[in-house]
Design a protein around this motif. Sequence first.
Motif, PDB file in Angstrom:
ATOM      1  N   THR A  51      48.237  42.042  50.186  1.00  0.00           N
ATOM      2  CA  THR A  51      47.484  40.987  49.505  1.00  0.00           C
ATOM      3  C   THR A  51      46.057  40.915  50.026  1.00  0.00           C
ATOM      4  O   THR A  51      45.104  40.790  49.242  1.00  0.00           O
ATOM      5  CB  THR A  51      48.179  39.627  49.694  1.00  0.00           C
ATOM      6  N   LEU A  52      45.884  41.023  51.330  1.00  0.00           N
ATOM      7  CA  LEU A  52      44.544  40.999  51.921  1.00  0.00           C
ATOM      8  C   LEU A  52      43.701  42.156  51.399  1.00  0.00           C
ATOM      9  O   LEU A  52      42.531  41.968  51.022  1.00  0.00           O
ATOM     10  CB  LEU A  52      44.651  41.065  53.443  1.00  0.00           C
ATOM     11  N   MET A  58      38.914  43.004  45.325  1.00  0.00           N
ATOM     12  CA  MET A  58      38.664  42.141  44.169  1.00  0.00           C
ATOM     13  C   MET A  58      39.721  42.306  43.078  1.00  0.00           C
ATOM     14  O   MET A  58      39.467  42.071  41.903  1.00  0.00           O
ATOM     15  CB  MET A  58      37.265  42.402  43.606  1.00  0.00           C
ATOM     16  N   LEU A  59      40.907  42.718  43.479  1.00  0.00           N
ATOM     17  CA  LEU A  59      42.005  42.859  42.524  1.00  0.00           C
ATOM     18  C   LEU A  59      42.842  41.586  42.454  1.00  0.00           C
ATOM     19  O   LEU A  59      43.717  41.460  41.606  1.00  0.00           O
ATOM     20  CB  LEU A  59      42.909  44.042  42.921  1.00  0.00           C
ATOM     21  N   GLU A  72      27.176  40.962  51.375  1.00  0.00           N
ATOM     22  CA  GLU A  72      27.181  40.341  50.047  1.00  0.00           C
ATOM     23  C   GLU A  72      28.525  39.666  49.795  1.00  0.00           C
ATOM     24  O   GLU A  72      29.579  40.284  49.983  1.00  0.00           O
ATOM     25  CB  GLU A  72      26.930  41.393  48.979  1.00  0.00           C
ATOM     26  N   GLU A  73      28.483  38.401  49.394  1.00  0.00           N
ATOM     27  CA  GLU A  73      29.732  37.699  49.128  1.00  0.00           C
ATOM     28  C   GLU A  73      30.346  38.220  47.824  1.00  0.00           C
ATOM     29  O   GLU A  73      29.794  38.009  46.745  1.00  0.00           O
ATOM     30  CB  GLU A  73      29.515  36.189  49.022  1.00  0.00           C
ATOM     31  N   ILE A  74      31.474  38.887  47.940  1.00  0.00           N
ATOM     32  CA  ILE A  74      32.116  39.465  46.759  1.00  0.00           C
ATOM     33  C   ILE A  74      33.231  38.577  46.217  1.00  0.00           C
ATOM     34  O   ILE A  74      33.661  38.752  45.073  1.00  0.00           O
ATOM     35  CB  ILE A  74      32.679  40.870  47.064  1.00  0.00           C
ATOM     36  N   SER A  75      33.675  37.617  47.004  1.00  0.00           N
ATOM     37  CA  SER A  75      34.779  36.766  46.555  1.00  0.00           C
ATOM     38  C   SER A  75      34.368  35.820  45.435  1.00  0.00           C
ATOM     39  O   SER A  75      35.216  35.221  44.780  1.00  0.00           O
ATOM     40  CB  SER A  75      35.346  35.969  47.733  1.00  0.00           C
ATOM     41  N   THR A  84      30.274  43.858  38.472  1.00  0.00           N
ATOM     42  CA  THR A  84      31.117  44.114  39.639  1.00  0.00           C
ATOM     43  C   THR A  84      31.404  45.599  39.823  1.00  0.00           C
ATOM     44  O   THR A  84      31.865  46.018  40.886  1.00  0.00           O
ATOM     45  CB  THR A  84      32.466  43.366  39.527  1.00  0.00           C
ATOM     46  N   LYS A  85      31.131  46.411  38.816  1.00  0.00           N
ATOM     47  CA  LYS A  85      31.332  47.855  38.952  1.00  0.00           C
ATOM     48  C   LYS A  85      30.487  48.421  40.088  1.00  0.00           C
ATOM     49  O   LYS A  85      30.908  49.349  40.784  1.00  0.00           O
ATOM     50  CB  LYS A  85      30.996  48.578  37.644  1.00  0.00           C
ATOM     51  N   ILE A  86      29.293  47.878  40.261  1.00  0.00           N
ATOM     52  CA  ILE A  86      28.419  48.335  41.337  1.00  0.00           C
ATOM     53  C   ILE A  86      29.064  48.058  42.685  1.00  0.00           C
ATOM     54  O   ILE A  86      29.043  48.890  43.599  1.00  0.00           O
ATOM     55  CB  ILE A  86      27.039  47.650  41.242  1.00  0.00           C
ATOM     56  N   VAL A  87      29.665  46.877  42.817  1.00  0.00           N
ATOM     57  CA  VAL A  87      30.331  46.497  44.059  1.00  0.00           C
ATOM     58  C   VAL A  87      31.554  47.380  44.288  1.00  0.00           C
ATOM     59  O   VAL A  87      31.772  47.911  45.386  1.00  0.00           O
ATOM     60  CB  VAL A  87      30.745  45.014  44.031  1.00  0.00           C
ATOM     61  N   LEU A  88      32.357  47.554  43.254  1.00  0.00           N
ATOM     62  CA  LEU A  88      33.594  48.318  43.389  1.00  0.00           C
ATOM     63  C   LEU A  88      33.338  49.789  43.699  1.00  0.00           C
ATOM     64  O   LEU A  88      34.187  50.448  44.300  1.00  0.00           O
ATOM     65  CB  LEU A  88      34.422  48.184  42.103  1.00  0.00           C
ATOM     66  N   SER A  89      32.181  50.305  43.306  1.00  0.00           N
ATOM     67  CA  SER A  89      31.880  51.707  43.587  1.00  0.00           C
ATOM     68  C   SER A  89      31.660  51.954  45.074  1.00  0.00           C
ATOM     69  O   SER A  89      31.653  53.101  45.521  1.00  0.00           O
ATOM     70  CB  SER A  89      30.649  52.151  42.795  1.00  0.00           C
TER      71      SER A  89
END
Length: 269
Positions: A51-52, A58-59, A72-75, A84-89
Amino acid sequence: MIDKQTLKPIIEVKGLGTYFSGLWVHKNLNLTIYPDRVITIIGASGCGKTTLVREILMLQAITEGQIFLSGEEISKYNIEEPSTKIVLSKVGMMFQLGALFSSMTLLDNVIFPLKEYTDFSRGTMRDIAILKLKMAGLPENAFYKYPKEISPGMQKRVALARTLALDPKVVFLDEPTAGLDPNSASDFDELISNLQQQLHLTIIMITHDLDTIWSISDEIVYLGDKRVLFHDSVKKASECRDIPELYEYFNGHRGSILKKTYLKYGDTI
C-alpha cells in the motif's frame, strides 16, 4: 555514509495516514529516503508495505499526510490528470510476476511505456528499447520472442528493462527474485546492483529473500503498528533486539547463517 547536511531526500513521507475498509493501515507514518541507495521494506503480512509503494506511485489515494518526490508534493495530484505523466515518468515499477504483455514481443514490451509517455519516433523508441534490453542482459536473438518463449529469469530481465525504459530516478521492485532458482536469483541480484551503481538509481524493494537483502540492500525499513518502527542499515537491523520480530527475522536458523557469512565477507554492510 549519507551526508544529510548536503544531500536532499528523493522521497519524503510525512504524517501518512491510510484508512479503508474500516481500518487504519498507516497512521502517522514518516519516512525519508535519500538518493542512490537500495532500500528494502519488510514487515509482517498486512502491515501496509505494498500500500505504501502504491501511494508513492500515485496508484492509491492517501487519507492524510503528504508524500514528496524530489521536493515536489505528489500526494496532492490526481493520477488521472495529464500533468501527472511527467511525475510518473520519474519512477518505475517492476511487478512480482513481471506483468509482461503476452501478445507483444519482448522488444514491444519495452517500447510500450515509451509510446505512453513520450512522442519519440518509432525508430528512437526501438533504439532505446534495444539498449535497455542489452543492459538487462538479454541476447539480441531474444528481442523478437514472446514472453512464453523465454525462461522466468529472462522474463524478469525484460520486466526490468521495461521499468528502466523512461530513465526513472526511483525504481520499485516487488519480490524481484521470487520464483527463481538460487543461481538465477543470485545473477539477478548482481544485475540489479550493477545497474543501480551505473545509473545511480534509488531502488526501493519489497522482498523476503534474505540473500537479496544481505547482498544488495543498503537500508532496511521495517513497518509495524501502522508506521515505520526501524530504518537503518542491514547490520543494525540484524542486531536490533528492541523489536523481537525483526531480530528473529535476521537471526533465525537460515538468517543466522547468512548473517555470519555476509558479516565475515561483506566489506560495506
